[in-house]
Design an enzyme around this catalytic site. Structure first.
Site, mmCIF file in Angstrom:
data_model
loop_
_atom_site.group_PDB
_atom_site.id
_atom_site.type_symbol
_atom_site.label_atom_id
_atom_site.label_comp_id
_atom_site.label_asym_id
_atom_site.label_seq_id
_atom_site.Cartn_x
_atom_site.Cartn_y
_atom_site.Cartn_z
ATOM 1 N N THR A 1 -38.749 -28.983 -2.083
ATOM 2 C CA THR A 1 -38.889 -28.475 -0.614
ATOM 3 C C THR A 1 -40.009 -28.232 0.324
ATOM 4 O O THR A 1 -40.481 -28.040 1.652
ATOM 5 C CB THR A 1 -37.952 -27.647 -0.357
ATOM 6 O OG1 THR A 1 -36.492 -27.871 -0.747
ATOM 7 C CG2 THR A 1 -37.465 -26.534 1.190
ATOM 8 N N SER B 1 -36.436 -32.076 -6.833
ATOM 9 C CA SER B 1 -35.726 -32.128 -7.653
ATOM 10 C C SER B 1 -34.421 -32.008 -8.513
ATOM 11 O O SER B 1 -34.985 -32.820 -9.602
ATOM 12 C CB SER B 1 -36.383 -30.314 -7.916
ATOM 13 O OG SER B 1 -35.484 -29.672 -7.511
ATOM 14 N N THR C 1 -37.428 -26.252 -5.978
ATOM 15 C CA THR C 1 -36.889 -24.904 -6.412
ATOM 16 C C THR C 1 -35.613 -25.372 -7.755
ATOM 17 O O THR C 1 -35.088 -24.753 -8.511
ATOM 18 C CB THR C 1 -37.302 -23.769 -6.301
ATOM 19 O OG1 THR C 1 -35.889 -24.654 -4.312
ATOM 20 C CG2 THR C 1 -37.662 -24.018 -5.230
ATOM 21 N N ASP C 2 -34.772 -26.527 -7.201
ATOM 22 C CA ASP C 2 -33.381 -26.646 -8.273
ATOM 23 C C ASP C 2 -33.394 -26.918 -9.481
ATOM 24 O O ASP C 2 -32.414 -26.035 -10.492
ATOM 25 C CB ASP C 2 -32.665 -27.894 -7.488
ATOM 26 C CG ASP C 2 -31.959 -27.572 -5.820
ATOM 27 O OD1 ASP C 2 -32.428 -26.637 -5.592
ATOM 28 O OD2 ASP C 2 -31.876 -28.473 -5.413
HETATM 29 N N1 ASP Z 1 -33.290 -29.208 -3.598
HETATM 30 C C1 ASP Z 1 -34.825 -28.969 -3.678
HETATM 31 C C2 ASP Z 1 -36.033 -29.958 -4.676
HETATM 32 O O1 ASP Z 1 -35.087 -28.530 -6.085
HETATM 33 C C3 ASP Z 1 -34.686 -27.409 -3.240
HETATM 34 C C4 ASP Z 1 -36.067 -26.667 -3.745
HETATM 35 O O2 ASP Z 1 -36.905 -27.177 -4.110
HETATM 36 O O3 ASP Z 1 -36.706 -25.543 -2.531
HETATM 37 O O4 ASP Z 1 -35.749 -30.408 -4.410
#
Ligand code: ASP
Length: 332
Positions: free
Chosen positions: A14, A57, A94-95
């Site tokens: 993200t 991710s 973050t995932d």
């Molecule tokens: N869906 C995103 C990812 O993990 C969430 C994030 O980056 O916060 O790529």
């Protein structure tokens, strides 16, 4: 004074996402653009920015992470002083940060800081947290105090140790927690402050190819074991179960797990958010004493997600199943 030399790798997430024709956001920016967007970084470190991947991710693979581990080990080990880096920042979604950070913790030996960060809000969102997180990560990677702690995760100013950190919320910038021990430090007033130091656990050799597939199964109330009967034919090299509470399953499921444990390593983790898996308290059928006597290996302080990585890397390093209890011993 010469500033520390840092490698900043972006894998996507993200923090790199901007609006596209889908109507939503998708990974577009690279490490160089992220670094350029935070001018204060230039006062902290000499940075080389690379973008090996531009992925959300959930699509990061073990092969991708293995490549990242190799890049970091090469960057840290060069004998040429100009070729060697003092620390690194890995930017990603973050995932799956809680998995990537632990994977790198296991595979990047030595004292040099590896700091993993990301953002909960997209690059164009009001109040985007990416720039602040990147600045915290670079400050941490450049600091002497972060040496020797293995991979660390920093978001929302909180510093977490890789083996404890978990994503706890789908939306909040404060999503990252270490429910077992809390954050080990904070980046405040522009400098890292540590409240605690975690002892590193042993690193593993970097395998030549990605770890073999390990199944991860959460055990719900009323679980009838049907998925377990199908499992041995699916090509997995091992199984991690997220059992109930301190390490428990319905009584009738215990013998099925024992049969699988005779064919492949089965690790007993917990579906509870935190706390160690027990080894010697509950004696009823399906309790942890029963399961361990059937050959299951307790994950100790590791969540199911993290236990799955340790088991895969342990088996992928060429070790046979008998070495798995040894690999989990430091986490008990
Ligand atoms: N869906 C995103 C990812 O993990 C969430 C994030 O980056 O916060 O790529």
């Amino acid at each position: 004074m010469t500033l520390p030399r840092l490698l900043v790798l972006s894998l996507g997430g993200t923090i790199t996402m901007v609006r596209d024709s889908s109507g939503g956001i998708a990974p577009k920016l690279g490490a160089a653009e992220l670094v350029a967007s935070v001018p204060a970084l230039a006062e902290v470190a000499r940075i080389e920015a690379r973008s090996p991947f531009r992925l959300p991710s959930p699509s990061i693979t073990m092969a991708n992470l293995l490549e990242v581990a190799r890049i970091l080990n090469d960057a840290f080990s060069s004998a040429d002083p100009e070729g060697s880096f003092d620390g690194a920042v890995v930017i990603q979604g973050t995932d799956t940060i809680e998995e990537s950070a632990f994977f790198l913790d296991l595979l990047v030996a030595g004292d040099k800081p590896v700091i993993v960060t990301g953002a909960m809000r997209g690059a164009e969102a009001p109040g985007a947290d990416g720039p602040a997180n990147l600045l915290s990560a670079v400050r941490l990677a450049a600091s002497e105090q972060a040496r020797g702690l293995g991979a660390l995760v920093v978001l929302n100013y909180d510093i977490h140790a890789a083996r404890f950190v978990q994503k706890s919320h789908t939306a909040l910038p404060s999503s990252f927690e270490s429910p077992m021990i809390g954050p080990i430090g904070l980046v405040a007033e522009g400098r890292p402050r540590f409240f605690a130091r975690v002892e590193r656990r042993p690193c593993l050799p970097v395998p030549a190819s990605p770890p073999p597939p390990i199944a991860l199964l959460k055990i719900p109330m009323g679980f009838d074991g049907r998925l377990l009967s199908a499992l041995p034919g699916l090509g997995y090299a091992g199984l991690v179960i997220e059992s109930m509470g301190a390490g428990h399953v319905p009584a009738e499921v215990a013998p099925m797990l024992g049969e699988i444990a005779a064919r492949m390593p089965v690790v007993l983790a917990s579906r509870a958010m935190t706390g160690p898996v027990f080894t010697s308290t509950y004696g009823y059928p399906g309790g942890e004493i029963d399961l361990i006597s059937r050959g299951l290996i307790a994950s100790g302080e590791l969540s199911g997600l993290k236990a799955r990585l340790l088991l895969g890397l342990c088996l992928g390093s060429g070790a046979d199943a008998s070495s798995v209890p040894l690999a989990f011993a430091p986490y008990q």
